[in-house]
Scaffold this active site. Structure first.
Site, PDB file in Angstrom:
ATOM      1  CE  LYS A  38      -3.593  -2.012   3.036  1.00 22.26           C
ATOM      2  NZ  LYS A  38      -4.799  -1.889   2.197  1.00 22.26           N
TER       3      LYS A  38
ATOM      4  NE  ARG B 194     -10.845 -10.455  -1.143  1.00 19.17           N
ATOM      5  CZ  ARG B 194     -11.322  -9.545  -2.003  1.00 19.17           C
ATOM      6  NH1 ARG B 194     -11.737  -9.939  -3.205  1.00 19.17           N
ATOM      7  NH2 ARG B 194     -11.386  -8.278  -1.679  1.00 19.17           N
TER       8      ARG B 194
END
Length: 463
Positions: free
Chosen positions: A243, A317
Site C-alpha cells: 500500500k 478474504r
C-alpha cells in the site's frame, strides 16, 4: 494495560437518585411557547439558547448555585436517537438525571454511555466527568453489557499494532474466555499447515509473530449453534502489493472484524444466552519478508478449492476462507462473519452504514428489523450470481482479486460464499470499524458496527 482491563473502566452511570441534578431535554418549540419552568425559560431566553441539536445550557438555581441544565434536541429529535452522547462530554462533573425528554429511556441511557467513551491509554487520563442515573424503565444491566461490548471493540481497534499484534490479540482473546469460563484452543505457526489451514499460514508467515487461528467454545451443548468469525489482520502493509504510506495510516484497524466479534461474544456470554457459541478468529500480520506470499502464487485452501493470488492486498478474504470452511464443517444454525474487507463497501455506503450479505431471506429481514429497533444501522447488498464469473481464472478455481475493480464488495462476498456450503444461515458483514469524525455517541476512532443489532437478533432468536 492488562488486556482485559479494556472493559474494566469507570462507569458513566450512577445508581442512586440522591442529589442528582436534572437535565431538561427541549426542542425550539419549548422555548418559543414557554413550555418549560419559568426561571429556566427566562435564563434560556436571556442566554440566546435556541435548543439546537446537542446544545447544552447550564441553569442556575434561585441561590445562584448550579441548578440543572437544558439540553437541546433541535427541531427533529429523531434525527439522532443517541444525541444524549453530547451530555457525557458537555455536562460538568457531577451526578445527573434526565427529567424530561421525548426519547425512550434506553436511548437516553445508551446514548450517554456510548458518548462517554475515551481512549486515553497513551495520555494522562483526564478526570472522569458527569455520570447519569439510568431511568427506571430502562434495562440497566443490558445497557451496561452493550456498552462494555462496544468499548471493548473500540479499545482493541484504537490500540496501535506495536501493542496489539497477534500475540497481544491472543492474550485478550484468552482473558475474555477465562472471564466467562469458555474453552480456548489455538493453532499457530507451522501447525496451521499440519492442520490444513494453508491460506492463513500463507498470509501471515512473513510476520515476526506467527499466524494463528483462535477458537473459543462456550455455552450449552444441544442449544442453537451460533458461530462468529472475525478477520484479525493486526496490520496490513498490503504485502508485496504494498500500500502507499497514506493507505497504511489506519491499518491497525484491519482487525476490526475480530474486535467486533469479541465485543459481540462478550454481550452473548454476559447475557447467558442459551446458545452453543463458537468464536473463530484467524490472526495474522500481512508483512513483507523473503518468505512473503507472492502475486501469481496458487494455494489449495482447506476447502480443496485452489486460489490464485492476484493481489496480496486482498488477504482478508483468504484467511476468512479457511476459517469459514472450518466453521461450516460444524453446520452451525447461524454463522456470522465480520471483516474490514473492502474499500468498495465504503464507496457504496460510506463509513457509517455497513453492508451485509446473505441468501437467507428470513435472516435478512430479521437483521434489518433488529438494526431499526436498536438504531444500529445496516444495509443489505446482494450476492448477485451474475458476478460469480468474475472469480474465475484459467489455472485455478478462484482468484482472490477479480480484475476490473467493479462491484468489489459483492465479488468479495461471493468469494467467501464458495467456502460455506453446508450452513443454511450465513451472513457476511463488510464493516469499516472506524468513525472518521466525532459524533454524539461515537468519537473519532475505532468503532463497533452492527454488533448491537446482531446481539438483539440472537436474543430474539433463542428465546
Amino acid at each position: 494495560m492488562a488486556p482485559f482491563q479494556f472493559i474494566k473502566r469507570h462507569s458513566p452511570y450512577n445508581s442512586k437518585l440522591g442529589k442528582t441534578l436534572p437535565v431538561f431535554a427541549v426542542t425550539p418549540a419549548h422555548i418559543e411557547i414557554g413550555a418549560i419552568e419559568a426561571t429556566a425559560l427566562e435564563w434560556a431566553r436571556k442566554s440566546g439558547f435556541k435548543a439546537d441539536n446537542g446544545s447544552v445550557l447550564l441553569v442556575p438555581s434561585a441561590d445562584g448555585a448550579l441548578g440543572g441544565a437544558l439540553f437541546g434536541l433541535g427541531k427533529n429529535p429523531a434525527v439522532n436517537p443517541f444525541v444524549t452522547g453530547h451530555l457525557a462530554r458537555s455536562l460538568p462533573e457531577g451526578e445527573w438525571h434526565v427529567e424530561t425528554a421525548p426519547l425512550t429511556a434506553s436511548r437516553i441511557a445508551l446514548g450517554f454511555g456510548l458518548g462517554s467513551y475515551r481512549f486515553e491509554t497513551y495520555l494522562n487520563p483526564k478526570p472522569h466527568g458527569a455520570t447519569l442515573l439510568i431511568p427506571k424503565d430502562a434495562n440497566a444491566t443490558d445497557i451496561k453489557r452493550q456498552i462494555a461490548g462496544v468499548f471493548l471493540a473500540r479499545d482493541l481497534i484504537n490500540t496501535p499494532t506495536n501493542d496489539m499484534g497477534p500475540n497481544a490479540l491472543e492474550k485478550v482473546f484468552r482473558e475474555l474466555a477465562e472471564h466467562y469460563e469458555a474453552k480456548v484452543s489455538v493453532i499457530a505457526g507451522e501447525d496451521l499447515l499440519k492442520k490444513n489451514f494453508p491460506l492463513i499460514h500463507a498470509v501471515g508467515r512473513a510476520a515476526a509473530e506467527a499466524p494463528r487461528l483462535l477458537e473459543m467454545r462456550w455455552g450449552e451443548k444441544g442449544a442453537p449453534k451460533v458461530t462468529l468469525v472475525g478477520k484479525g489482520v493486526t496490520f496490513d502493509t498490503g504485502g508485496l502489493d504494498i500500500k502507499p504510506s497514506s493507505s497504511m495510516l489506519l491499518m491497525k484497524k484491519d482487525m476490526g472484524g475480530a474486535a467486533n466479534v469479541l465485543g459481540l461474544a462478550l454481550m452473548i456470554m454476559d447475557a447467558h444466552l442459551k446458545v452453543d457459541l463458537r468464536v473463530l478468529v484467524p490472526v495474522v500480520e500481512n508483512s513483507i519478508a523473503g518468505n512473503a506470499f507472492r502475486p501469481g502464487d496458487i494455494y489449495r485452501s482447506r476447502k480443496g478449492l485452489t486460489v490464485q493470488i492476484d493481489n496480496t492486498d486482498a488477504e482478508g478474504r483468504l484467511i476468512l476462507a479457511d476459517t469459514l470452511a472450518y466453521a461450516d464443517e460444524d453446520k452451525p444454525d447461524l454463522l456470522v462473519d465480520m471483516a474490514t474487507l473492502t474499500g468498495a463497501a465504503r464507496v457504496a455506503l460510506g463509513p457509517d452504514l455497513p453492508p451485509f450479505f446473505t441468501d437467507d431471506e428470513d435472516l435478512a429481514h430479521d437483521l434489518a428489523d433488529s438494526a431499526l429497533e436498536t438504531d444500529d444501522p445496516l444495509w443489505r447488498l446482494p450476492l448477485y450470481a451474475g458476478y460469480e464469473a468474475d472469480l474465475k481464472t484459467k489455472i485455478a478455481d478462484l482468484t482472490n482479486a477479480p480484475s476490473g475493480g467493479m462491484a468489489g464488495a459483492i465479488t468479495a462476498a461471493l468469494f467467501l460464499k464458495r467456502f460455506v456450503t453446508q450452513t443454511e444461515s450465513w451472513v457476511h458483514f463488510d464493516i469499516f470499524g472506524w468513525s472518521p469524525k466525532d459524533r454524539p455517541h461515537a468519537p473519532l476512532g475505532g468503532e463497533a458496527q452492527g454488533i448491537r443489532a446482531i446481539y438483539h437478533h440472537i436474543r430474539k432468536r433463542v428465546k
